[in-house]
Design an enzyme around this catalytic site. Structure first.
Site, PDB file in Angstrom:
ATOM      1  N   ASP A 146       0.815  -1.201   0.000  1.00 48.04           N
ATOM      2  CA  ASP A 146       0.000   0.000   0.000  1.00 48.04           C
ATOM      3  C   ASP A 146       0.857   1.262   0.000  1.00 48.04           C
ATOM      4  OD1 ASP A 146      -3.044  -0.965   0.969  1.00 48.04           O
ATOM      5  OD2 ASP A 146      -1.397  -2.280   1.538  1.00 48.04           O
ATOM      6  N   ARG A 147       0.418   2.235  -0.759  1.00 49.01           N
ATOM      7  CA  ARG A 147       1.127   3.511  -0.806  1.00 49.01           C
ATOM      8  C   ARG A 147       0.661   4.427   0.312  1.00 49.01           C
ATOM      9  NH1 ARG A 147       0.520   6.956  -6.159  1.00 49.01           N
ATOM     10  NH2 ARG A 147      -1.624   7.088  -5.390  1.00 49.01           N
TER      11      ARG A 147
END
Length: 359
Positions: A83-84
């Site tokens: 996940d960013r």
């Protein structure tokens, strides 16, 4: 053109959401720690870097590490995209011949950049390859929960005991379904992927769309967690599959205890389903026929069919509900999505605009 919102309007297995809440109000509300399932070798021609990142894309961090190490980006290894818009910890490998750490590998502990820092380093024999992990540990805070806490508790207890449908989350399809749109355009002959990476994202999105549709049908039928005659079963936590001609009591018990799961198709050129006349195979064919552009495009791309478990356990599930917030902790196996857990708990998780994420 496939309606992405409609595609992600997937049925719930445990009775529907227990309320609504804000997801990822801050990156600190979504913490992901990679679970490799092995310890560093302590020797070898590679360095295993443990990296903590915040609001940073995995591919971007890999390129930054390559630049710092003065190596080609393809020489940087990692097990999966993370996940960013989150706090994540994951491993990367770089060759020991890199510009940093040849004399003392602890030099890497001084390396940081925009949104990331190296927090541990050790020797490793091999480059880390995609998929070389067991799973991920999550710590998630759902802010401003509005709903019935008792119903939420009941839903969490059911998830801990029975697992969840192993849906691909919206992250697999790109922002607003961009990867899936590219797949449709590519297969229709109006647009081509610009590079190998974009091609891979498009193929993965097309496969995920058909898989989710098959799983949604099994959820509606009440068979997502039940073996059927003619099923291809998956051994929990592995890629091992085997045909089930007739379901007996022993197999039913193994399925009930999450030791084995029914599986669904990752569409491709050659079916691995024995006995095309079986009910599961017929259902999969009927669903795939709803998406002819995707199914035919995947075959045309030469991908061989694979299988994916229709169900995934949610291990080490814990929760607290206090001051309007829900704090969750759990572990998922490789390839499963935290958003699939949240889908069973709160409204609109799959149809809301969510940040990019990975396996």
């Amino acid at each position: 053109m496939i309606d992405f919102t409609q595609l992600m309007s997937l049925p719930h297995a445990h009775g529907g959401p227990a309320g609504s809440a804000r997801v990822r109000a801050t990156p600190e509300d979504f913490v992901v720690r990679e679970w490799l399932g092995f310890e560093p070798d302590g020797e070898g021609d590679h360095l295993l870097l443990q990296v903590r990142k915040r609001n940073a894309n995995t591919m971007w961090v890999a390129k930054q590490l390559a630049g710092i190490a003065k190596i080609h980006p393809r020489d940087v290894g990692f097990a999966g995209l993370k996940d960013r818009d989150a706090i994540t910890e994951q491993a990367f490998t770089v060759p020991a011949r890199s510009a940093i750490g040849q004399v003392d590998i602890r030099q890497w502990l001084e390396v940081s950049g925009e949104g990331f820092e190296v927090i541990a380093v050790d020797r490793q024999r091999r480059k880390l390859k995609r998929g070389a992990l067991r799973g991920n540990q999550f710590e998630i805070v759902l802010r401003d929960f509005a709903g019935d806490p008792a119903r939420l508790e009941h839903r969490l207890q059911a998830i801990a005991a029975e697992g969840i449908p192993n849906y691909f989350g919206p992250q697999r399809f790109g922002r607003s379904g961009s990867n899936l749109k590219l797949a449709q355009a590519w297969f229709s002959g109006t647009q081509s992927p610009r590079d190998r990476a974009q091609r891979g994202f498009a193929l993965s999105a097309a496969r995920a769309a058909i898989f989710n549709a098959v799983l949604a049908q099994r959820v509606n039928d009440g068979t997502w967690n039940t073996l059927l005659d003619g099923e291809i079963a998956n051994l929990n936590g592995s890629g091992s599959i085997f045909a089930v001609s007739v379901v007996d009591e022993a197999l039913s018990e193994r399925c009930r205890t999450l030791d084995i799961h029914p599986s669904g198709p990752l569409w491709g050129t050659t079916s691995v389903v024995d006995g095309a006349a079986s009910a599961p195979a017929a259902l999969e064919q009927q669903v795939a026929e709803r998406y002819p552009v995707l199914a035919e495009g995947l075959v045309g791309a030469g991908l061989e069919a694979e299988r994916r478990a229709l169900r995934t356990p949610v291990a080490e599930l814990s929760w607290t509900i206090a001051a309007g917030d829900v704090h969750l902790g759990f572990r998922l196996q490789r390839g499963s999505f935290a958003t699939a857990v949240l889908h069973e708990l709160i409204d609109d998780v799959f149809t809301a605009q969510l940040p990019e994420a990975g396996d």
